[in-house]
Write an enzyme that holds these catalytic residues in place. Sequence first.
Site, PDB file in Angstrom:
ATOM      1  N   THR A   1       0.872  -1.179   0.000  1.00 52.24           N
ATOM      2  CA  THR A   1       0.000   0.000   0.000  1.00 52.24           C
ATOM      3  C   THR A   1       0.902   1.220   0.000  1.00 52.24           C
ATOM      4  O   THR A   1       1.629   1.450   0.982  1.00 52.24           O
ATOM      5  CB  THR A   1      -0.883   0.035   1.257  1.00 52.24           C
ATOM      6  OG1 THR A   1      -1.667  -1.162   1.283  1.00 52.24           O
ATOM      7  CG2 THR A   1      -1.808   1.246   1.247  1.00 52.24           C
TER       8      THR A   1
ATOM      9  N   LYS B   1      -7.774   1.651  -3.129  1.00 50.44           N
ATOM     10  CA  LYS B   1      -7.462   1.236  -1.750  1.00 50.44           C
ATOM     11  C   LYS B   1      -7.622   2.409  -0.775  1.00 50.44           C
ATOM     12  O   LYS B   1      -8.249   2.282   0.282  1.00 50.44           O
ATOM     13  CB  LYS B   1      -6.022   0.695  -1.722  1.00 50.44           C
ATOM     14  CG  LYS B   1      -5.414   0.532  -0.352  1.00 50.44           C
ATOM     15  CD  LYS B   1      -5.613  -0.825   0.231  1.00 50.44           C
ATOM     16  CE  LYS B   1      -5.135  -0.883   1.665  1.00 50.44           C
ATOM     17  NZ  LYS B   1      -5.406  -2.101   2.346  1.00 50.44           N
TER      18      LYS B   1
ATOM     19  N   LYS C   1      -1.861   5.169   8.570  1.00 51.42           N
ATOM     20  CA  LYS C   1      -1.036   5.214   7.346  1.00 51.42           C
ATOM     21  C   LYS C   1      -1.927   5.473   6.121  1.00 51.42           C
ATOM     22  O   LYS C   1      -1.644   6.354   5.316  1.00 51.42           O
ATOM     23  CB  LYS C   1      -0.287   3.880   7.177  1.00 51.42           C
ATOM     24  CG  LYS C   1       0.430   3.772   5.852  1.00 51.42           C
ATOM     25  CD  LYS C   1       1.025   2.402   5.582  1.00 51.42           C
ATOM     26  CE  LYS C   1       1.536   2.355   4.139  1.00 51.42           C
ATOM     27  NZ  LYS C   1       2.119   1.074   3.763  1.00 51.42           N
TER      28      LYS C   1
HETATM   29  P1  NAD Z   1       5.916  -5.722   7.282  1.00 52.59           P
HETATM   30  O1  NAD Z   1       6.667  -4.559   7.806  1.00 52.59           O
HETATM   31  O2  NAD Z   1       5.588  -6.868   8.177  1.00 52.59           O
HETATM   32  O3  NAD Z   1       6.703  -6.331   6.010  1.00 52.59           O
HETATM   33  C1  NAD Z   1       7.453  -5.569   5.100  1.00 52.59           C
HETATM   34  C2  NAD Z   1       8.722  -6.349   4.828  1.00 52.59           C
HETATM   35  O4  NAD Z   1       9.484  -5.677   3.802  1.00 52.59           O
HETATM   36  C3  NAD Z   1       9.641  -6.449   6.048  1.00 52.59           C
HETATM   37  O5  NAD Z   1       9.895  -7.821   6.331  1.00 52.59           O
HETATM   38  C4  NAD Z   1      10.908  -5.708   5.637  1.00 52.59           C
HETATM   39  O6  NAD Z   1      12.083  -6.273   6.163  1.00 52.59           O
HETATM   40  C5  NAD Z   1      10.853  -5.861   4.131  1.00 52.59           C
HETATM   41  N1  NAD Z   1      11.642  -4.870   3.403  1.00 52.59           N
HETATM   42  C6  NAD Z   1      11.681  -3.523   3.585  1.00 52.59           C
HETATM   43  N2  NAD Z   1      12.514  -2.954   2.705  1.00 52.59           N
HETATM   44  C7  NAD Z   1      13.017  -3.966   1.944  1.00 52.59           C
HETATM   45  C8  NAD Z   1      13.939  -4.032   0.877  1.00 52.59           C
HETATM   46  N3  NAD Z   1      14.526  -2.923   0.401  1.00 52.59           N
HETATM   47  N4  NAD Z   1      14.244  -5.239   0.339  1.00 52.59           N
HETATM   48  C9  NAD Z   1      13.662  -6.369   0.824  1.00 52.59           C
HETATM   49  N5  NAD Z   1      12.781  -6.378   1.846  1.00 52.59           N
HETATM   50  C10 NAD Z   1      12.468  -5.190   2.394  1.00 52.59           C
HETATM   51  O7  NAD Z   1       4.586  -5.116   6.630  1.00 52.59           O
HETATM   52  P2  NAD Z   1       3.259  -5.930   6.204  1.00 52.59           P
HETATM   53  O8  NAD Z   1       2.278  -5.897   7.311  1.00 52.59           O
HETATM   54  O9  NAD Z   1       3.671  -7.224   5.595  1.00 52.59           O
HETATM   55  O10 NAD Z   1       2.691  -4.948   5.084  1.00 52.59           O
HETATM   56  C11 NAD Z   1       3.256  -4.891   3.790  1.00 52.59           C
HETATM   57  C12 NAD Z   1       2.429  -3.916   2.959  1.00 52.59           C
HETATM   58  O11 NAD Z   1       1.085  -4.371   2.907  1.00 52.59           O
HETATM   59  C13 NAD Z   1       2.392  -2.503   3.546  1.00 52.59           C
HETATM   60  O12 NAD Z   1       2.460  -1.579   2.498  1.00 52.59           O
HETATM   61  C14 NAD Z   1       1.049  -2.449   4.270  1.00 52.59           C
HETATM   62  O13 NAD Z   1       0.507  -1.142   4.351  1.00 52.59           O
HETATM   63  C15 NAD Z   1       0.217  -3.343   3.360  1.00 52.59           C
HETATM   64  N6  NAD Z   1      -0.934  -3.976   4.039  1.00 52.59           N
HETATM   65  C16 NAD Z   1      -0.780  -4.551   5.273  1.00 52.59           C
HETATM   66  C17 NAD Z   1      -1.879  -5.140   5.887  1.00 52.59           C
HETATM   67  C18 NAD Z   1      -1.745  -5.798   7.250  1.00 52.59           C
HETATM   68  O14 NAD Z   1      -2.776  -6.101   7.863  1.00 52.59           O
HETATM   69  N7  NAD Z   1      -0.546  -6.030   7.748  1.00 52.59           N
HETATM   70  C19 NAD Z   1      -3.130  -5.133   5.254  1.00 52.59           C
HETATM   71  C20 NAD Z   1      -3.249  -4.585   3.993  1.00 52.59           C
HETATM   72  C21 NAD Z   1      -2.135  -3.999   3.387  1.00 52.59           C
END
Ligand code: NAD
Length: 323
Positions: free
Chosen positions: A94, A169, A244
């Site tokens: 997102t 979204k 966010k």
């Molecule tokens: P998270 O922080 O658990 O996972 C993100 C991952 O990306 C981390 O493991 C981090 O180490 C990795 N990362 C960051 N920079 C990187 C790079 N340069 N190279 C490789 N890996 C890298 O977040 P999440 O909860 O998995 O969410 C991911 C996305 O999905 C976000 O944009 C969030 O807004 C969206 N989202 C999350 C949810 C939820 O309920 N968690 C729901 C809908 C959407």
Amino acid sequence: MAKIGFIGLGNMGLPMAGNLVKKGHEVRGFDLVAANVEKAAARGVNTAASAADAAKDVEVVVTMLPAGKDTLAVWGGGMLGAAANGTLIIDSSTIDVASARAAHELAADARMPSLDAPVSGGVGGAEAATLTFMCGGAKDAFDKAKPILEAMGRRVVHCGEAGAGQAAKICNNMMLGISMIGVCEAFVLAEKLGLSHQALFEVASSSSGQCWSLTNYCPVPGPVPNAPSNNGYKAGFASALMLKDLKLAQEAAAAAGATTPLGAAAAQLFGLHNAWGEGRTDFSGIIHLIRGKHVWTAPAVQEEFGVDAKWGASHVFGLLLRH
Ligand code: NAD
């Protein structure tokens, strides 16, 4: 079955990559955090040494990262250069609409089809492969991505050109944030008027006040047994993620010249809720803030907004809405 590179194996990416493996795809995964890569390996994901390595010799790359700057850093930082010509690049993070469009341009410059495909459904939906994907990009890219996304979700919707998935979204989640606050206000008013939670629920859930925040995620315990309010407001959908998305909506509204006064107020109220230390709890817990409890006693709030400890909640809200 496809060869797929998956970058970002966090709360969402890990189960999503695992579901691709379960459906028979060959997945190469990378995350900056080594422990996340190990967890992915336990789900059958082949490990890659870098984002560029994950994109080598695959037909599709999926990124699932925290924010727009991360997507642009990965796409522009060697990943696209390592992928073969014509590799389909999908970003399911997102992120802000402007970064999503910039990412599409990077892919187009590298002659690769691309899609912004953010999700709703949370970690539960990611585990159960029931996510909804909202997609922006060319129809050809969408058609190619659809079977891959269907391995991780239940609904895959083409919303329009580049950035349209992110637009859908944030518009949806702005509605959700506003409607949740509205439902909370109605329950708090009912409490003051001596009307029971159940009576308000029974009337409003079959009347014109009906909405998802009321019937699926009722912010008071009782009427909807599976709602986080019955589980100590354990997320669910964390308040930090709602904040966010509301901030992304405000950025987009400012850039596009749209007037979103209730979206702005919702962003302020969730900002306050987060400043109060509630970022990890479910967003329906904002009802505590609406009740006014503790608002003026939380040190973080007093400091950030210059609140005087003797002020009441209405005074504080008025101040914030003018902020
Ligand atoms: P998270 O922080 O658990 O996972 C993100 C991952 O990306 C981390 O493991 C981090 O180490 C990795 N990362 C960051 N920079 C990187 C790079 N340069 N190279 C490789 N890996 C890298 O977040 P999440 O909860 O998995 O969410 C991911 C996305 O999905 C976000 O944009 C969030 O807004 C969206 N989202 C999350 C949810 C939820 O309920 N968690 C729901 C809908 C959407």
